[in-house]
Scaffold this motif. Structure first.
Motif, PDB file in Angstrom:
ATOM      1  N   PRO A   1      -1.869  -4.977  -2.354  1.00 53.98           N
ATOM      2  CA  PRO A   1      -1.105  -4.368  -1.276  1.00 53.98           C
ATOM      3  C   PRO A   1      -1.894  -4.402   0.033  1.00 53.98           C
ATOM      4  O   PRO A   1      -3.090  -4.695   0.054  1.00 53.98           O
ATOM      5  N   LYS A   2      -1.213  -4.098   1.122  1.00 56.09           N
ATOM      6  CA  LYS A   2      -1.877  -4.051   2.433  1.00 56.09           C
ATOM      7  C   LYS A   2      -2.927  -2.947   2.471  1.00 56.09           C
ATOM      8  O   LYS A   2      -3.955  -3.067   3.131  1.00 56.09           O
ATOM      9  N   VAL A   3      -2.621  -1.861   1.770  1.00 55.58           N
ATOM     10  CA  VAL A   3      -3.517  -0.714   1.676  1.00 55.58           C
ATOM     11  C   VAL A   3      -3.271  -0.089   0.313  1.00 55.58           C
ATOM     12  O   VAL A   3      -2.210  -0.308  -0.289  1.00 55.58           O
ATOM     13  N   MET A   4      -4.242   0.652  -0.226  1.00 55.45           N
ATOM     14  CA  MET A   4      -4.074   1.219  -1.557  1.00 55.45           C
ATOM     15  C   MET A   4      -2.777   2.023  -1.650  1.00 55.45           C
ATOM     16  O   MET A   4      -2.490   2.873  -0.800  1.00 55.45           O
ATOM     17  N   ILE A   5      -2.010   1.740  -2.672  1.00 54.00           N
ATOM     18  CA  ILE A   5      -0.707   2.380  -2.863  1.00 54.00           C
ATOM     19  C   ILE A   5      -0.893   3.776  -3.431  1.00 54.00           C
ATOM     20  O   ILE A   5      -1.682   3.996  -4.358  1.00 54.00           O
ATOM     21  N   THR A   6      -0.137   4.712  -2.871  1.00 55.44           N
ATOM     22  CA  THR A   6      -0.124   6.092  -3.359  1.00 55.44           C
ATOM     23  C   THR A   6       1.323   6.552  -3.448  1.00 55.44           C
ATOM     24  O   THR A   6       2.239   5.868  -2.974  1.00 55.44           O
ATOM     25  N   ALA A   7       1.517   7.727  -4.023  1.00 53.74           N
ATOM     26  CA  ALA A   7       2.868   8.287  -4.094  1.00 53.74           C
ATOM     27  C   ALA A   7       3.433   8.523  -2.699  1.00 53.74           C
ATOM     28  O   ALA A   7       4.648   8.409  -2.479  1.00 53.74           O
ATOM     29  N   ASP A   8       2.563   8.814  -1.734  1.00 54.29           N
ATOM     30  CA  ASP A   8       3.011   9.140  -0.383  1.00 54.29           C
ATOM     31  C   ASP A   8       3.377   7.914   0.448  1.00 54.29           C
ATOM     32  O   ASP A   8       4.249   7.992   1.312  1.00 54.29           O
ATOM     33  N   ASN A   9       2.707   6.778   0.205  1.00 54.15           N
ATOM     34  CA  ASN A   9       2.962   5.639   1.088  1.00 54.15           C
ATOM     35  C   ASN A   9       3.784   4.521   0.459  1.00 54.15           C
ATOM     36  O   ASN A   9       4.153   3.554   1.137  1.00 54.15           O
ATOM     37  N   LYS A  10       4.088   4.624  -0.818  1.00 53.94           N
ATOM     38  CA  LYS A  10       4.739   3.533  -1.545  1.00 53.94           C
ATOM     39  C   LYS A  10       6.044   3.074  -0.889  1.00 53.94           C
ATOM     40  O   LYS A  10       6.241   1.874  -0.652  1.00 53.94           O
ATOM     41  N   LEU A  11       6.920   3.986  -0.573  1.00 51.93           N
ATOM     42  CA  LEU A  11       8.205   3.613   0.014  1.00 51.93           C
ATOM     43  C   LEU A  11       8.057   3.117   1.445  1.00 51.93           C
ATOM     44  O   LEU A  11       8.830   2.265   1.903  1.00 51.93           O
ATOM     45  N   TYR A  12       7.061   3.621   2.157  1.00 51.42           N
ATOM     46  CA  TYR A  12       6.799   3.125   3.511  1.00 51.42           C
ATOM     47  C   TYR A  12       6.384   1.652   3.462  1.00 51.42           C
ATOM     48  O   TYR A  12       6.857   0.827   4.251  1.00 51.42           O
ATOM     49  N   LEU A  13       5.519   1.329   2.535  1.00 50.46           N
ATOM     50  CA  LEU A  13       5.057  -0.050   2.403  1.00 50.46           C
ATOM     51  C   LEU A  13       6.190  -0.963   1.947  1.00 50.46           C
ATOM     52  O   LEU A  13       6.290  -2.116   2.401  1.00 50.46           O
ATOM     53  N   GLN A  14       7.058  -0.469   1.090  1.00 45.41           N
ATOM     54  CA  GLN A  14       8.210  -1.264   0.667  1.00 45.41           C
ATOM     55  C   GLN A  14       9.110  -1.592   1.860  1.00 45.41           C
ATOM     56  O   GLN A  14       9.540  -2.737   2.027  1.00 45.41           O
ATOM     57  N   ALA A  15       9.397  -0.590   2.673  1.00 41.98           N
ATOM     58  CA  ALA A  15      10.257  -0.805   3.840  1.00 41.98           C
ATOM     59  C   ALA A  15       9.635  -1.819   4.795  1.00 41.98           C
ATOM     60  O   ALA A  15      10.321  -2.708   5.311  1.00 41.98           O
ATOM     61  N   LEU A  16       8.343  -1.711   5.014  1.00 42.59           N
ATOM     62  CA  LEU A  16       7.665  -2.629   5.931  1.00 42.59           C
ATOM     63  C   LEU A  16       7.537  -4.031   5.335  1.00 42.59           C
ATOM     64  O   LEU A  16       7.610  -5.025   6.063  1.00 42.59           O
TER      65      LEU A  16
END
Length: 217
Positions: A142-157
């Motif tokens: 991933p662009k940055v380590m995936i967490t419960a808080d950022n997972k959906l943000y990274l998917q959208a981007l």
């Protein structure tokens, strides 16, 4: 109750096709009998082998070291292990990965095309993309380590980043993305933060187009 009785009881409760991890059985056995982790692992290994040798669960099958499953005979032969569960356990859960690539765009509604290749961004992939041939998926860091808080943000981007490269055929793609953002309660300021730190300028521009659609983000 013996270690074997306890293990047999656990195995009998697991649904057909679901992966059976001896490590998880060992954890439960350790708790039940107050054993150390190494002792529990050894006891589980012996118990499962005895169960297999005695054919106490005739539909129990070996998949690979540490993983078993129960099967059932169908008109097409024996049912295989649930590979979607294997993929989820290995690369997605809990909050260590997410679907990306063209299949993500399909799930969101940006393309009607169903890709053959499944791509997963996961913390398990350390340096570069590679194919897990046994499970039939491509994994990428991933662009940055995936967490419960950022997972959906990274998917959208990721979806925004792919829009210029993929066969998007939705009539109003930015509205589709905006609906995804709103549905998942994603904050525009956080999307902008991740886009600015980990994505390219083109993705930021795509995000700006999306921000004007679908109401307040």
């Amino acid at each position: 109750m013996t270690y074997m009785d306890f293990t047999l009881n656990l195995l009998e409760q697991i649904p057909i096709g679901k992966p059976i991890y001896t490590s998880r059985i060992a954890e439960k056995l350790a708790k039940q009998f107050t054993l150390g982790s190494k002792e529990a692992a050894a006891a589980t290994s012996v118990a499962v082998k005895r169960i297999m040798d005695a054919d106490l669960i005739p539909d129990l099958r070996f998949y690979q070291k540490g993983i078993y499953f129960k099967t059932v005979v169908t008109p097409f032969g024996e049912r295989d292990i649930d590979r979607n569960c294997l993929i989820a356990d290995k690369y997605l859960l809990p909050d260590k990965g997410y679907e990306t690539g063209l299949i993500l765009l399909h799930h969101i509604g940006l393309t009607t095309q169903i890709p053959k290749n499944r791509v997963i961004a996961t913390n398990i992939a350390k340096e570069c993309s590679r194919t897990d041939k046994k499970l039939g998926v491509t994994i990428k860091p991933p662009k940055v380590m995936i967490t419960a808080d950022n997972k959906l943000y990274l998917q959208a981007l990721d979806a925004l980043e792919l829009m210029d490269k993929a066969p998007v055929d939705a009539d109003r793609p930015y509205e589709v993305l905006a609906k995804f953002i709103i549905k998942n309660n994603l904050a525009y300021k956080m999307l902008l933060f991740y886009a600015d730190h980990y994505y390219n300028k083109a993705t930021i521009i795509q995000l700006a187009h999306t921000a004007g659609k679908g109401g307040t983000l």
